[in-house]
Scaffold this active site. Structure first.
Site: not given
Length: 296
Positions: A21, A151, A203
């Site tokens: 991430e 997100n 996301d």
């Protein structure tokens, strides 16, 4: 209907991360940085040499920002930390949610003003347990409450529009923002509604120089591109199912990195998804933008 464009990019590193991430590019050193949140690791890839380094962390880190040539800013479940660029030494900077030990940081991005938007969530993704905050210097301001999985935090090139998503709801939200401060000036509205989608979750996202939004479609194995009015422009196939977040990199900011994860996949699913957790270059022509630096 938007057709799927086959993947024409490459694997930047095959290092498989449980929860890759938060990619961010540091033009000062020509390095791409990102995290394995659950692995408590900060990853560094020197673009020119290809050298890959993993830095162990004492916390769950999720967002990296450049301050100057000597310091970085890291967001984590323990708050914000200053990182010495030369030694890697970490120093506490400011807490985000004092006393909320059940929460951790998740997605975040720098606003052009030099302020950080950072989202928090429960370690178990409990519904409504998190929030999105604005950090200017050491001042922390809660912007949006009762967020489950924050997100897609990103901004228009002129800093007047902010975007964010709660992945449990699957709405990409749009909100007017003061370009001088990064603080909202209105109420959020739904830009893209994917709540009825049976496969794929909104996301992480990033906005290019034209103002279009590039979104990692988690569990959908794709990167989607949207116009500022929410129209889908393109869909690009990815060689991993659970892609997590894109970021522009390279000396001209014309390359797009995409992280991925294998969190939650069964042994059988992992066999069918051999690059789950790797980090990729999308391989499309796009003009991105430099990430703003955080202002102390």
């Amino acid at each position: 209907m938007i057709s799927m464009t086959p993947f024409t990019g490459k694997v930047l590193t095959e290092e498989r991360l449980e929860l890759g991430e938060g990619p961010s590019y540091d033009a000062l050193t020509d390095c791409l940085w990102w995290f394995d949140i659950l692995g408590k690791t900060l990853c560094q890839l020197n673009i020119a040499s290809g050298a890959f380094t993993k830095h162990d962390l004492p916390f769950l880190g999720s967002v990296f920002a450049v301050i100057n040539d000597k310091q970085h800013l890291l967001a984590s479940d323990k708050g914000l930390f200053l990182r010495d660029a030369a030694s890697g030494a970490l120093h506490p900077y400011v807490e985000i949610e004092p006393g909320k030990t059940q929460n951790r940081s998740n997605d975040g991005r720098m606003h052009p003003s030099g302020a950080l938007w950072i989202g928090t969530m429960s370690r178990t993704a409990e519904t409504g347990a998190g929030a999105i905050y604005h950090v200017a210097g050491t001042t922390v301001t809660k912007l949006f409450n009762a967020v489950s999985i924050p997100n897609s935090i990103c901004f228009s090139p002129d800093g007047t529009i902010g975007y964010f998503n709660d992945s449990k709801v699957n709405h990409l939200m749009r909100v007017s923002v003061d370009p001088a401060t990064g603080l909202p000036t209105g109420e959020p509205s739904i830009l893209i509604d994917q709540s009825a989608r049976t496969t794929g979750v909104i996301d992480g996202s990033v906005v290019d120089a034209e103002g279009t939004i590039w979104n990692a479609n988690w569990d959908g194995g794709a990167v989607d591109r949207y116009a500022p009015d929410g129209r889908q422009i393109a869909r690009y196939e990815m060689p991993a199912r659970r892609v997590t977040c894109p970021a522009f990199f390279g000396t001209k900011f014309d390359r797009l990195a995409v992280t991925s994860c294998f969190e939650g996949l069964s042994a059988e699913e992992l066999k069918n998804d051999p690059l789950a957790g790797a980090t990729f270059e999308l391989g499309v022509a796009v003009q991105g933008r430099a990430e703003p630096r955080f202002k102390l």
